[in-house]
Design a protein around this motif. Structure first.
Motif, short mmCIF file in Angstrom:
data_model
loop_
_atom_site.label_atom_id
_atom_site.label_comp_id
_atom_site.label_asym_id
_atom_site.label_seq_id
_atom_site.Cartn_x
_atom_site.Cartn_y
_atom_site.Cartn_z
N VAL A 239 21.87 -21.07 28.29
CA VAL A 239 21.65 -22.12 29.52
C VAL A 239 22.85 -23.73 29.68
O VAL A 239 23.70 -23.43 30.41
CB VAL A 239 21.00 -22.88 29.90
N ASN A 240 22.38 -24.58 29.01
CA ASN A 240 23.38 -25.82 29.44
C ASN A 240 23.50 -26.04 27.61
O ASN A 240 24.35 -27.42 27.28
CB ASN A 240 22.44 -27.23 29.44
N GLY A 241 23.47 -25.51 27.21
CA GLY A 241 24.22 -24.93 25.63
C GLY A 241 23.10 -24.99 25.04
O GLY A 241 22.21 -26.49 25.18
N GLY A 242 23.27 -24.56 23.40
CA GLY A 242 22.51 -25.33 22.26
C GLY A 242 24.00 -25.35 20.96
O GLY A 242 24.45 -25.91 21.09
N GLN A 243 23.32 -25.51 20.22
CA GLN A 243 23.79 -26.33 18.78
C GLN A 243 22.69 -25.05 17.65
O GLN A 243 22.51 -24.99 17.03
CB GLN A 243 23.35 -27.58 17.78
N VAL A 244 24.70 -24.73 17.50
CA VAL A 244 25.01 -23.73 15.84
C VAL A 244 23.90 -24.35 14.79
O VAL A 244 24.07 -25.45 14.63
CB VAL A 244 26.18 -23.53 16.28
N ILE A 245 22.91 -23.11 14.05
CA ILE A 245 22.72 -24.02 12.96
C ILE A 245 23.42 -23.44 12.09
O ILE A 245 23.71 -22.84 10.86
CB ILE A 245 21.33 -23.20 12.41
N GLU A 246 24.49 -24.45 11.91
CA GLU A 246 25.62 -24.90 10.73
C GLU A 246 25.08 -24.06 8.93
O GLU A 246 25.55 -23.61 8.14
CB GLU A 246 26.79 -25.93 10.91
N GLU A 247 23.96 -24.82 8.75
CA GLU A 247 23.37 -24.88 8.02
C GLU A 247 23.49 -23.32 7.36
O GLU A 247 23.61 -22.39 6.15
CB GLU A 247 21.98 -25.88 7.18
N ALA A 248 23.18 -22.65 7.80
CA ALA A 248 22.14 -21.07 8.43
C ALA A 248 23.62 -20.43 7.78
O ALA A 248 23.29 -19.21 6.73
CB ALA A 248 22.18 -20.80 9.23
N PHE A 249 25.51 -21.04 7.92
CA PHE A 249 26.30 -19.85 7.07
C PHE A 249 27.10 -20.77 5.97
O PHE A 249 28.03 -20.92 5.68
CB PHE A 249 26.98 -20.15 8.72
N GLY A 250 25.88 -21.84 5.67
CA GLY A 250 26.68 -22.75 4.12
C GLY A 250 26.87 -23.66 4.33
O GLY A 250 27.94 -24.10 3.52
N ARG A 251 27.36 -23.87 5.69
CA ARG A 251 27.76 -24.91 6.45
C ARG A 251 27.16 -26.45 6.17
O ARG A 251 26.11 -26.55 6.68
CB ARG A 251 28.78 -25.13 7.36
#
Lengths: 477, 723
Positions: free
Chosen positions: A463-475
Motif C-alpha cells: 500500500v504505502n510501503g512496509g519495512q523489510v525485517i532485515e534481521e530475519a535474514f541475519g542482517r
C-alpha cells in the motif's frame, strides 16, 4: 508519461503486433499465459539477495492462535494469574475495542527450551519445536483491528477493506508461474468457511485469484464428465483448434490466441495436475512422517482426520513443481471459551504435518527455494474473556507471534518483544505491511518496483510501503 | 512518494505535527486558500465543436465525420461494413445481451429495405431485454450487490428493487438527469413516490461492516464508500486520495472531500417501508398488519432496553466524558467532540445485549413477541413491502418507516443523531482525529452554481448541480461510458478517471459533441445510443488488412471493429439462449444462491452476494466484491476457464439440450451439423468446418457425437466473442 491501467490484453495486443505471432506464442508458452511481465520485469532485485526463494507457503491460522500459549512464554503471566493487568503494563496496551484488562489468564501449557538456540516453545507444539533452530520467531506483530475479517484482509491483502489483491495474486501477477501446467496461487482450506477477499485478485485480472484446491480432487473441473472419454475430449479440442484458427486468422487479436492456448493448457493440466495430486508414489516412510492415514495425535479428537497430513504433503509436491504461492488455511483457532480444548485440538492436528513439511523440504533440497510463514490474523488477549463457562481469550492484534522459515531466513532467533504479560509489542513492532515487504524481499522483489497502475496511482503490495525485517535474514543494524 | 526537494527540518516537522494534532485550524485571513482553478481539459466547460463537413458517402451521422477526420490525419479510412449476420449478432449482444435467434438472422439477412438496420436498432432498443443488458452496466458502476460485504456479509433481501428500478429506467429511457436526481436524493424529492425511494439504492449499495464495534468507524466507512462512488460513477474522478490529504495530482482538497461527504452525513442505508398503493395493497392482510405491528413493537421494546443500558453505562464513564456528552453537539470543541465520540462507543452493543435490559415488566411480552414473530416468519406472514434504500430522517420531508435489517451490529438509526451530527475534516482520514468543521459543498475547482458553503444545502441541491448543463463532467462521463460499453473502449480509456492522471480523450470533439447531444435531447440515453449504433463507425467489420491492423494496433482511431469477449453474464445467457432454455421472466426477488447453478433465468437475476459470485461470474471477470464503482471490466484468460466450460456441468448440460433438439433431424447428419452451427453460431458451416464436424461422428453414436459437437461449438472463440 502516464500509462493507464495496464492489463494483459493491452500488453499482449501491443506485443502481438510488435513481434509477430510467433513471438507471442513463445511469450504465452513461457509465461504459462499468466504473466504480465511488463510491470514486473525489473521488479526482481537480485543483488540484495543472492538466492531469492521461488515459493511461499503461508500457513494461515484463522481465528488467531494465542501467542501466550505457543511461542511467547511469560512467567509473569503465570504469577499474576487472576489479577488485573498492572498499570505499568496497561498504559502501553492500545485502547481498542475488546482489550479487557481484568483477570489475567495463565497459559495452561508449559514452555521448554529447544535446540541450540534454546528458544522456548509451548508443549502444545512438540514436533515444530524440534525445528526451532530453523525458525525465526517474530513476537512483536502488531496492528489495530481486533475483528476477524478486516484483520484477515490486512494480513492477506495489506488492507482492512478486503478489496485489494491477495499476496498470492500479486506474486502470480508479478512473477508468473514456474510451472505452466499448474495454477500459480493455490489455496487449501480446512474447517471454517473461506472469506473470499483473502484469496481474491482485487483490482488485478481474475486470472491471478487463488485457486481453491480440494485435498483429494485437486484442481476444480479437472475430471472429465463420466460419459466423456479422453479420446472424445481430444477430438473436441482438435475441432476447436481448427475452427478457432480459422476464426482468428486476420484478426491478429492476442486474446483470441491466448484463449486457444488456454484450452490446450487445460487439457495438459488434466494429466499434470492429476499427477501432482497422486500420492501413490510416496514412500511409507514419508506417509508416516506426515501422519497420512493416521490420527495425528493418539487420543486427541480431530474432525479433520488426516486432512492436514494430506495437505502438507501435497504442499511439498506443489513446491517441487514450482507453484508460486500456497495458502494453507486452518480455521477455528478462535478460542473465546475453552482455550484448553480448542488450542489442544488445533495444535494436535497441525503440529506434526507442519514439522513434516519442514523436514521434507530440507531433505529434498527444497528448503533454499521456499519460504514458510506461520501465523493468524491476530493473537489473543493474555486476559480471560469475561462471561464464558470455560476460560478463553479474546482477539488481540496488539502484540502477537508469527514465524518465518526456509530460504534465506536465519533460524533460531527471536525478533521483537511484548510486555511482561504478552499483551502489546514493546520492542520492534512488525506490521503486516512489514511482513509483506519481507516476503517480497525473500523473493528478490523490491516492494517499490512491483506495482499495478490504477487510476493514476501506482498500487503497491504494501500500500504505502512496509519495512523489510532485515534481521530475519541475519542482517542487523 | 514524497515531493522532490529538500527535506523539512525536524523542528519544522514538529510544528506541523503539533498543528495537525491540534485540529489543523485554518485561518483564512492569514493563510491563502489553495489555488482552485485548473486548466485540465476535463474541468473546462463542454463546448459544441464545429462539425467537419459531412461526406455522405463516408458518413451516416456527425459521429462518422468526427471519427473520419482523425483517421484521415493518420492516413486511415473506415473499414467496410460488416456482413448482416455479424451485424445482427453484434447489435443483439450489445443492445440486449443475447444473440439473435437463427430466424431473426435469416429475416434480417433477407431484408433489403434501406431502413432494415434502423428498424432492427429500434426493435432492440424497445425490447424489455435492453434494460436488463444496460441496467447490468449501470449496476457495475453503482457497485451494487445484495449483501453487506466485509465479514458478516449479511444478505440484503430487498436490494433487488433497485436492480428493477435500474432496468426499468433504461427500458423507458428515463432522462439521465432525473435518473441521477432520484438516485442521489430520491428520499428528498416531492411528491413522495416509492420509485424515488427505491432509486436511492445507489447510495445504499455501500458495503457495511456490520460487526464493526466502533460505530464512528463503521459509519465513516459507509460515508467514504458513498462519496467515492459518487465521485467515480458520476463525476469520473477519484476522490479517495483527498480523504487523507489534498489530492496529489487533481485540484481537490481534503476540505473538498469532506464538503462533499457532508451531504451524506445525515442519513444512512436501511430497509425502508414502501407506501405506494401498488406496492402495498396485496400485502394488506390482517395477519401481515399484525406481523408488522409486532415488528414495530419489538423495536420499541429494544429501544427501551438500549436506553436503560445506556443509562447504566453512563454511570461508568469518567466525569470528563460525561461532561463532553452533555454539551450539545454543535457547541463542542474538537477535544470534547473526540472525547464524546469515544465515550459513546460504550453504548453500542447488539440487540442481544439490549434485550437483557428491557424493563422487567415488559420482558415476558418481549419474549412472547419474539417467539410469535419467528413463528410467523417461518410460514404465514410476509415481510412488509420495503426496499434497501438510503434515507435521511432529517433531510427528507417524508416520514418513512425504517424496518430491521439483518446486520449483527446495525448502524445507528436515530433521527435525533442525524439532526445533530456535524461535518468535520478528518485528519489523515482518521475518524477519531477530526479537524475543522466544514459545510456541504462541491469541489471548488468544478465551479459554483449557486450559493456555496451553506449548512442548508441538501442532496437535491447536489443533484441539481450535477445535472446542471454547465457541469463539465457529468454528461461527458456518461456519454463516454456509453461509448465504452458499445465499443469496448472509451473515448477516454479510463472511464472512471477523468482527472489529470486519467487518459486523454482520443476524440475530444466527439466527446463534447455527444455530451451536448445528450443534454439537448433532454438527457436521452437512448437518443445517444441510437446515434452511436446507427453510425458507420459502429457498423465496420473487424476484418481488415494487416497493414491497417499494424497502422493502429490498439484501434484508437476506430478504423475497424474491435472484437471483445462477452461478459460473464452474456456468456451464460447466450449459452442458455442458444440451447433454447433461457427463462426470460424479468424482475422480482433474486434467485437464491442455492438455486443459482440450476436456474435458467438471466444472470442478472441470480442473487449477487458479495465475494460469492458463481463460478462463471468469478472466472470470467464478473462483479464479485463490488467494493467500488467499476466502469470497465478486465478480461483475463486462464485454463481454469476452459476446464470449467469443458468439464463443468453447466456447458455440458446446454450441449445436451442442443443435441436433444437436433434429434428432430435424426437420420440426416448433414442437416444436424448445419442446424447446430445455425443455433450456436447463427451461420451455416463452411466446407472445411463441416468436414471437421463430420470427424466427430466417426466411431461414435449420433447422440454422443452431437453432444460433443454442440459442446465444442459453445466453447468456440467465435461464440464467446462479440465481433
Amino acid at each position: 508519461m502516464y500509462r493507464f491501467a495496464l492489463n494483459r490484453r493491452q500488453v499482449l495486443q501491443q506485443s502481438a503486433l510488435g513481434f509477430g505471432s510467433l513471438a507471442l506464442t513463445g511469450l504465452l508458452e513461457q509465461d504459462g499465459l499468466l504473466t504480465t511481465a511488463h510491470a514486473a520485469e525489473d521488479a526482481r532485485d537480485a543483488p540484495r539477495l543472492a538466492t531469492p526463494i521461488q515459493s511461499v507457503v503461508f500457513i494461515f491460522l484463522g481465528g488467531g492462535p494465542g501467542q501466550n500459549d505457543t511461542f511467547d512464554p511469560k512467567p509473569e503471566l503465570t504469577r499474576l494469574a487472576g489479577q488485573r493487568v498492572p498499570d505499568s503494563i496497561a498504559t502501553n496496551v492500545p485502547r481498542i475495542a475488546r482489550a479487557p484488562l481484568d483477570n489475567l489468564l495463565a497459559s495452561p501449557w508449559k514452555f521448554h527450551q529447544h535446540g541450540q538456540s534454546g528458544i522456548e516453545v509451548s508443549e502444545l507444539l512438540p514436533h515444530v519445536a524440534r525445528h526451532i533452530d530453523d525458525l525465526c520467531i517474530v513476537r512483536s506483530c502488531r496492528h489495530e483491528s481486533p475483528i476477524h475479517a478486516p484483520a484477515e484482509y490486512l494480513t492477506t491483502t495489506g488492507a482492512l477493506t478486503g478489496d485489494r489483491p491477495s499476496l498470492g495474486a500479486w506474486l502470480s501477477y508479478g512473477l508468473g508461474s514456474e510451472n505452466q501446467n499448474l495454477p500459480s496461487f493455490v489455496v487449501f482450506r480446512t474447517g471454517e468457511t473461506l472469506r473470499p477477499p483473502a484469496i481474491a485478485a482485487g483490482f488485478l485480472p481474475a486470472t491471478y485469484q487463488g485457486v481453491q484446491l480440494d485435498s483429494r480432487a485437486g484442481v476444480p473441473n479437472l475430471m472429465l464428465p463420466a460419459e466423456v472419454s479422453s479420446a472424445d475430449r481430444r477430438a473436441q479440442l482438435d475441432f476447436l483448434a481448427t475452427l478457432n484458427r480459422r476464426h482468428a486468422a486476420g484478426l491478429a487479436n492476442s486474446e483470441l490466441e491466448a484463449r486457444i492456448a488456454s484450452y490446450e493448457l487445460g487439457f495438459r493440466m488434466q494429466t499434470t495436475a492429476t499427477e501432482a495430486f497422486d500420492l501413490s508414489d510416496e514412500t511409507h516412510e514419508t506417509e508416516r512422517l506426515y501422519g497420512l492415514g493416521e490420527q495425528p495425535v493418539a487420543g486427541v479428537e480431530n474432525k479433520e482426520g488426516d486432512e492436514y497430513a494430506r495437505i502438507f504433503l501435497l504442499t511439498r509436491r506443489l513446491v517441487e513443481r514450482g507453484v508460486r504461492f500456497i495458502q494453507i488455511r486452518s480455521g477455528g483457532w478462535d478460542a473465546h471459551s475453552d482455550l484448553l480444548g480448542n488450542h489442544g485440538k488445533k495444535c494436535g492436528a497441525i503440529d506434526r504435518p507442519i514439522a513434516a513439511l519442514l523436514t521434507d523440504l530440507k531433505r529434498r533440497g527444497l528448503w533454499e527455494r521456499t519460504l514458510i510463514v506461520w501465523g493468524g490474523e491476530f493473537g489473543r488477549t493474555p486476559t480471560c474473556q469475561p462471561g464464558t463457562a470455560k476460560p478463553g481469550r479474546d482477539h488481540s492484534p496488539s502484540g502477537y507471534s508469527m514465524w518465518l522459515a526456509g530460504g534465506p531466513v536465519q533460524g533460531g532467533q527471536v525478533i521483537g518483544r511484548t510486555d511482561d504479560v504478552g499483551y502489546a509489542a514493546v520492542e520492534r513492532p512488525v506490521h503486516p505491511h512489514d511482513l509483506h515487504a519481507t516476503i517480497l524481499h525473500a523473493l528478490g522483489i523490491d516492494q517499490h518496483r512491483l506495482y499495478y497502475e490504477r487510476n493514476g496511482r501506482k498500487e503497491l503490495v504494501t500500500v504505502n510501503g512496509g519495512q523489510v525485517i532485515e534481521e530475519a535474514f541475519g542482517r542487523h543494524g | 512518494m514524497p515531493p522532490e526537494g529538500e527535506r523539512l527540518a525536524a523542528a519544522e516537522i514538529a510544528i506541523l505535527e503539533e498543528w495537525i494534532n491540534r485540529g489543523m485550524a485554518w485561518d483564512d485571513a492569514l493563510l491563502p486558500p489553495l489555488p482552485q482553478s485548473s486548466d485540465h481539459w476535463a474541468f473546462q466547460p463542454v463546448r459544441r465543436p464545429p462539425l467537419p463537413e459531412l461526406d455522405s458517402a463516408e458518413a451516416i451521422n456527425p459521429i462518422d465525420a468526427l471519427i473520419a477526420a482523425r483517421q484521415q490525419e493518420a492516413g486511415l479510412s473506415f473499414a467496410n461494413q460488416a456482413d448482416p449476420r455479424t451485424l445482427i449478432r453484434r447489435l443483439s449482444l450489445d443492445l440486449i445481451g443475447l444473440p439473435a435467434s437463427p430466424e431473426e438472422v435469416e429475416a434480417f439477412a433477407a431484408d433489403d429495405q434501406p431502413d432494415a438496420y434502423e428498424r432492427l436498432v429500434d426493435r432492440l432498443l424497445a425490447s424489455p431485454q435492453h434494460g436488463e443488458r444496460w441496467g447490468r452496466h449501470w449496476l457495475d458502476v453503482a457497485r451494487w450487490a445484495e449483501s453487506e460485504g466485509f465479514e458478516s456479509n449479511h444478505p440484503r433481501p430487498f436490494a433487488w428493487r433497485y436492480r428493477d428500478y435500474v432496468v426499468d429506467s433504461f427500458n423507458r429511457d428515463r432522462p439521465f438527469d432525473q435518473f441521477i436526481a432520484q438516485q442521489i436524493a430520491g428520499d428528498e424529492l416531492t411528491p413522495y413516490s416509492d420509485e424515488n425511494l427505491v432509486a436511492t439504492g445507489f447510495l445504499a449499495a455501500a458495503r457495511i461492516s456490520s460487526n464493526e464495534e466502533d460505530k464512528w468507524l463503521q459509519r465513516n466507512d459507509v460515508n467514504v464508500d458513498i462519496v467515492n462512488a459518487v465521485g467515480n460513477a458520476l463525476l469520473g474522478i477519484s476522490l479517495h486520495c483527498a480523504q487523507c490529504h489534498n489530492h496529489k495530482f487533481d485540484p481537490f482538497t481534503a476540505a473538498d472531500y469532506y464538503r462533499l461527504q457532508a451531504f451524506f452525513l445525515r442519513g444512512q442505508p436501511a430497509n425502508v417501508r414502501l407506501r405506494d398503493p401498488e406496492n402495498c395493497l396485496e400485502h394488506e392482510t390482517p395477519l401481515n398488519r399484525e406481523y408488522e405491528a409486532a415488528l414495530m413493537l419489538r423495536e420499541s421494546l429494544l429501544a427501551d432496553g438500549r436506553l436503560k443500558y445506556v443509562g447504566q453505562e453512563l454511570a461508568r464513564l469518567s466525569e470528563a466524558e460525561r461532561e463532553a456528552l452533555s454539551i450539545p453537539l454543535n457547541e463542542r470543541t474538537t477535544t470534547q467532540e473526540l472525547l464524546a465520540r469515544k465515550a459513546a462507543l460504550h453504548f453500542e452493543r447488539t440487540a442481544n445485549e439490549y434485550e437483557k435490559h428491557i424493563p422487567e415488566a415488559d420482558r415476558s411480552l418481549y419474549n412472547e413477541l419474539k417467539k410469535w414473530i419467528t413463528a410467523q416468519e417461518k410460514d404465514k406472514a410476509s415481510a412488509p413491502p420495503q426496499t434497501f434504500a438510503y434515507y435521511s430522517p432529517v433531510q427528507s420531508p417524508h416520514r418513512l418507516g425504517v424496518l430491521p435489517s439483518l446486520g449483527f451490529y446495525p448502524l445507528p438509526f436515530e433521527p435525533e443523531f442525524y439532526e445533530r451530527v456535524r461535518p468535520y475534516v478528518m485528519v489523515r482520514g482518521d475518524v477519531h482525529a477530526i479537524g475543522r468543521k466544514v459545510q456541504p459543498g462541491w469541489p471548488a475547482v468544478l465551479g459554483t452554481i449557486q450559493g456555496e458553503e451553506s449548512a442548508e444545502l441538501r442532496r437535491v441541491d447536489l443533484a441539481a448541480w450535477l445535472t446542471d448543463r454547465h457541469n463539465p463532467l457529468v454528461a461527458r462521463v456518461w456519454v463516454n461510458r456509453l461509448w465504452h460499453f458499445h465499443f469496448g473502449r472509451g473515448i477516454v480509456a479510463t472511464t472512471d478517471d477523468f482527472g489529470v492522471k486519467g487518459a486523454q480523450p482520443t476524440h475530444p470533439e466527439l466527446l463534447d459533441w455527444l455530451a451536448t447531444q445528450l443534454v439537448d435531447s433532454g438527457w436521452s440515453t437512448k437518443y445517444v445510443q441510437r446515434l452511436i449504433v446507427t453510425s458507420r463507425t459502429y457498423r465496420q467489420t473487424a476484418r481488415v488488412s494487416p497493414a491497417a491492423l499494424a497502422a493502429d494496433p490498439e484501434n484508437r482511431l476506430v478504423a475497424r471493429w474491435s472484437p471483445r469477449r462477452l461478459e460473464a453474464e452474456s456468456l451464460r445467457d447466450a449459452m442458455l439462449f442458444a440451447a433454447g432454455e433461457l427463462d426470460l421472466r424479468g424482475g422480482g426477488a433474486s434467485v437464491a444462491l442455492a438455486n443459482s447453478e440450476a436456474s435458467l433465468r438471466r444472470s442478472l437475476y441470480l442473487f449477487q452476494k458479495r465475494g460469492e459470485a458463481g463460478p462463471l461470474q468469478s472466472l470470467f471477470d464478473g462483479p464479485n466484491e463490488c467494493a467500488a464503482s467499476c466502469g470497465s471490466r478486465l478480461v483475463s484468460t486462464s485454463p481454469l476457464q476452459s476446464l470449467y466450460l469443458l468439464n463443468g456441468s453447466f456447458a455440458h448440460d446446454r450441449a445436451r439440450s442442443l443435441a436433444q433438439a437436433l434429434t428432430a433431424y435424426d437420420g440426416d447428419r448433414s442437416r444436424q451439423i448445419t442446424e447446430s452451427f445455425r443455433l450456436v453460431l447463427l451461420r451455416p458451416p463452411g466446407d472445411d468446418e463441416r468436414e471437421a464436424a463430420e470427424q466427430l461422428f466417426a466411431g461414435r453414436d449420433t447422440t454422443s457425437a452431437l453432444v460433443l459437437l454442440c459442446h465444442a461449438l459453445l466453447n468456440l472463440n467465435e461464440f464467446a466473442y462479440l465481433e
